[in-house]
Scaffold this motif. Structure first.
Motif, PDB file in Angstrom:
ATOM      1  N   LEU A 183      12.458  10.594  -7.150  1.00  0.00           N
ATOM      2  CA  LEU A 183      11.959  11.970  -7.121  1.00  0.00           C
ATOM      3  C   LEU A 183      11.010  12.253  -8.280  1.00  0.00           C
ATOM      4  O   LEU A 183      10.166  13.150  -8.204  1.00  0.00           O
ATOM      5  CB  LEU A 183      13.126  12.960  -7.179  1.00  0.00           C
ATOM      6  CG  LEU A 183      14.097  12.972  -6.001  1.00  0.00           C
ATOM      7  CD1 LEU A 183      15.284  13.874  -6.313  1.00  0.00           C
ATOM      8  CD2 LEU A 183      13.398  13.435  -4.725  1.00  0.00           C
ATOM      9  N   SER A 184      11.140  11.486  -9.337  1.00  0.00           N
ATOM     10  CA  SER A 184      10.424  11.742 -10.581  1.00  0.00           C
ATOM     11  C   SER A 184       8.945  11.380 -10.503  1.00  0.00           C
ATOM     12  O   SER A 184       8.560  10.406  -9.851  1.00  0.00           O
ATOM     13  CB  SER A 184      11.086  10.946 -11.717  1.00  0.00           C
ATOM     14  OG  SER A 184      10.295  10.954 -12.878  1.00  0.00           O
ATOM     15  N   SER A 185       8.142  12.138 -11.239  1.00  0.00           N
ATOM     16  CA  SER A 185       6.719  11.829 -11.319  1.00  0.00           C
ATOM     17  C   SER A 185       6.382  10.993 -12.547  1.00  0.00           C
ATOM     18  O   SER A 185       5.230  10.619 -12.750  1.00  0.00           O
ATOM     19  CB  SER A 185       5.896  13.125 -11.330  1.00  0.00           C
ATOM     20  OG  SER A 185       6.450  14.067 -12.221  1.00  0.00           O
ATOM     21  N   ILE A 202      10.239  12.179  -1.981  1.00  0.00           N
ATOM     22  CA  ILE A 202      11.565  12.533  -1.449  1.00  0.00           C
ATOM     23  C   ILE A 202      12.040  11.533  -0.395  1.00  0.00           C
ATOM     24  O   ILE A 202      13.193  11.579   0.029  1.00  0.00           O
ATOM     25  CB  ILE A 202      11.590  13.957  -0.852  1.00  0.00           C
ATOM     26  CG1 ILE A 202      10.723  14.047   0.416  1.00  0.00           C
ATOM     27  CG2 ILE A 202      11.186  14.992  -1.898  1.00  0.00           C
ATOM     28  CD1 ILE A 202      10.838  15.385   1.146  1.00  0.00           C
ATOM     29  N   ARG A 203      11.165  10.611   0.003  1.00  0.00           N
ATOM     30  CA  ARG A 203      11.487   9.713   1.120  1.00  0.00           C
ATOM     31  C   ARG A 203      12.746   8.889   0.865  1.00  0.00           C
ATOM     32  O   ARG A 203      13.597   8.731   1.748  1.00  0.00           O
ATOM     33  CB  ARG A 203      10.296   8.799   1.416  1.00  0.00           C
ATOM     34  CG  ARG A 203      10.431   7.997   2.715  1.00  0.00           C
ATOM     35  CD  ARG A 203       9.254   7.056   2.920  1.00  0.00           C
ATOM     36  NE  ARG A 203       7.983   7.753   2.842  1.00  0.00           N
ATOM     37  CZ  ARG A 203       7.414   8.391   3.858  1.00  0.00           C
ATOM     38  NH1 ARG A 203       8.010   8.414   5.041  1.00  0.00           N
ATOM     39  NH2 ARG A 203       6.244   8.984   3.709  1.00  0.00           N
ATOM     40  N   PHE A 204      12.886   8.324  -0.353  1.00  0.00           N
ATOM     41  CA  PHE A 204      14.049   7.478  -0.630  1.00  0.00           C
ATOM     42  C   PHE A 204      15.337   8.286  -0.527  1.00  0.00           C
ATOM     43  O   PHE A 204      16.323   7.830   0.067  1.00  0.00           O
ATOM     44  CB  PHE A 204      13.933   6.842  -2.011  1.00  0.00           C
ATOM     45  CG  PHE A 204      15.092   5.947  -2.362  1.00  0.00           C
ATOM     46  CD1 PHE A 204      15.180   4.662  -1.850  1.00  0.00           C
ATOM     47  CD2 PHE A 204      16.121   6.393  -3.190  1.00  0.00           C
ATOM     48  CE1 PHE A 204      16.255   3.834  -2.151  1.00  0.00           C
ATOM     49  CE2 PHE A 204      17.200   5.576  -3.502  1.00  0.00           C
ATOM     50  CZ  PHE A 204      17.265   4.293  -2.977  1.00  0.00           C
ATOM     51  N   ALA A 245      11.185  20.994  -0.409  1.00  0.00           N
ATOM     52  CA  ALA A 245      10.846  20.019   0.630  1.00  0.00           C
ATOM     53  C   ALA A 245      12.025  19.099   0.925  1.00  0.00           C
ATOM     54  O   ALA A 245      12.297  18.761   2.096  1.00  0.00           O
ATOM     55  CB  ALA A 245       9.639  19.202   0.191  1.00  0.00           C
ATOM     56  N   LEU A 246      12.743  18.684  -0.117  1.00  0.00           N
ATOM     57  CA  LEU A 246      13.897  17.806   0.081  1.00  0.00           C
ATOM     58  C   LEU A 246      14.982  18.519   0.885  1.00  0.00           C
ATOM     59  O   LEU A 246      15.527  17.957   1.851  1.00  0.00           O
ATOM     60  CB  LEU A 246      14.444  17.357  -1.276  1.00  0.00           C
ATOM     61  CG  LEU A 246      15.714  16.507  -1.241  1.00  0.00           C
ATOM     62  CD1 LEU A 246      15.522  15.242  -0.414  1.00  0.00           C
ATOM     63  CD2 LEU A 246      16.155  16.148  -2.670  1.00  0.00           C
TER      64      LEU A 246
END
Length: 357
Positions: A183-185, A202-204, A245-246
């Motif tokens: 999630l981190s940038s 968020i995909r993972f 979004a998550l």
């Protein structure tokens, strides 16, 4: 008005109160990551909680973060957890296993392997090892084709948790561990389908939760999140948008709950409450911050729309915390020096409140 002591229906479970025992690392597992008789005593002592969430349990050896933590990836580990879940159930409790993949927050001294993460960026700070704290190593960046197997590892551990008698599982998506790293940038510098945009970052998390729901059902699956926490250097940008979004992706999965830590502005958390259609657990205390959750904080968040409130440190020295809160009895202090030292002292040696004769 909702109180901490009202019943709550969590999936198929009827909780007698809205007090949740938060997951806390206590490093008391035996050789090979097995649960011990003392762990059975520890959790059974606290079975009056509406729900217990265990310490983080690694889904694989490479997912182990700290030495002395338990696993759910071998038959021996599964067998060792059965006396724990039996003891909690015998005392009238309900217990979820928290599944925690440490990702880059690990060390070869602990696992014998180089940690993995979204990118070859080390965590900020020192990690625990069998030989004392050491600087976090540079992880190996996962290849795109490898990522799904680590997402599935949560589901595989969840199936083992069901074998071990748990009522459900909570995926650890907080505090700078693997899901949080994706999630981190700052921890995630990927340019493939798992990095860059919010939809990719968020995909993972969505894949890990979806796989777990497919394995054991949504009603037995929760996830813990720490929006904006920045722990272990896993910083995030666009926190409201990222977590909005998550939650939108997770909403159709009919999860048991979302477990939010109060790691960002209250306004953001209240906004997430409005966006989440299901059960919300809130932990009002910042992890390892100066203040632990108390009844006033719990009542405040119940008033803001939380369904359940998790207490961490208060449960260490107060196995009867629910009753102390109910009767406004003193909350006993914990001995921080015993948190991670191993052994029974400061673990199962705290007693219930002793009323004067």
């Amino acid at each position: 008005m909702t109180t901490l002591f009202d019943r709550y229906q969590l999936g198929a479970l009827t909780l007698p109160n809205r007090v949740v025992m938060a997951p806390m690392t206590r490093v008391r597992a035996g050789e090979g990551g097995v649960a011990t008789p003392s762990m059975a005593t520890y959790y059974a002592q606290r079975a009056t909680a509406g729900l217990i969430v265990t310490e983080g349990v690694q889904p694989s050896l490479i997912g182990q973060s700290n030495p002395g933590t338990p696993g759910l990836h071998t038959d021996e580990q599964v067998a060792s957890w059965r006396p724990v879940t039996d003891a909690v159930h015998a005392n009238g409790g309900r217990i979820f296993a928290q599944i925690m993949h440490g990702g880059r927050v690990s060390h070869p001294d602990t696992t014998g392997m180089q940690p993995v993460g979204p990118s070859a960026v080390p965590a900020v700070g020192e990690v625990f090892t069998p030989n004392g704290p050491k600087p976090a190593p540079v992880p190996r960046a996962l290849e795109t084709a490898e990522v799904p197997e680590h997402a599935r590892s949560y589901a595989e551990a969840a199936l083992r948790a069901m074998e071990a008698g748990f009522d459900g599982v909570e995926l650890h998506g907080a505090n700078g561990y693997l899901i949080s790293q994706f999630l981190s940038s700052t921890a995630n510098l990927r340019t493939d389908i798992y990095g860059g945009s919010i939809a990719n970052r968020i995909r993972f998390a969505v894949e890990a939760v979806s796989a777990t729901v497919e394995a054991v059902g949504g009603r037995r699956t929760g996830i813990r999140l720490s929006p904006g926490a920045g722990i272990w250097g896993a910083e995030e940008t666009d926190v409201p948008e990222l977590y909005g979004a998550l939650l939108a992706e997770l909403a159709p999965l009919d999860l048991a709950y979302i477990h939010l830590e109060a790691t960002t502005d209250e306004e953001v958390l209240v906004g997430l409450r409005k966006e989440w259609p299901g059960t919300l657990i809130v932990n009002p205390a910042f992890p390892m911050g100066p203040r632990q959750t108390d009844k006033a904080a719990a009542d405040h968040w119940l008033g803001l729309g939380a369904d359940l409130i998790s207490f961490g440190r208060a449960f260490i020295a107060n196995p009867d915390l629910v009753e102390r809160l109910r009767q406004n009895l003193p909350i006993a202090p914990y001995d921080e020096s015993t948190w991670y030292q191993g052994g029974d002292a400061g673990y199962i040696t705290y007693s219930a409140y002793q009323h004067a004769a």
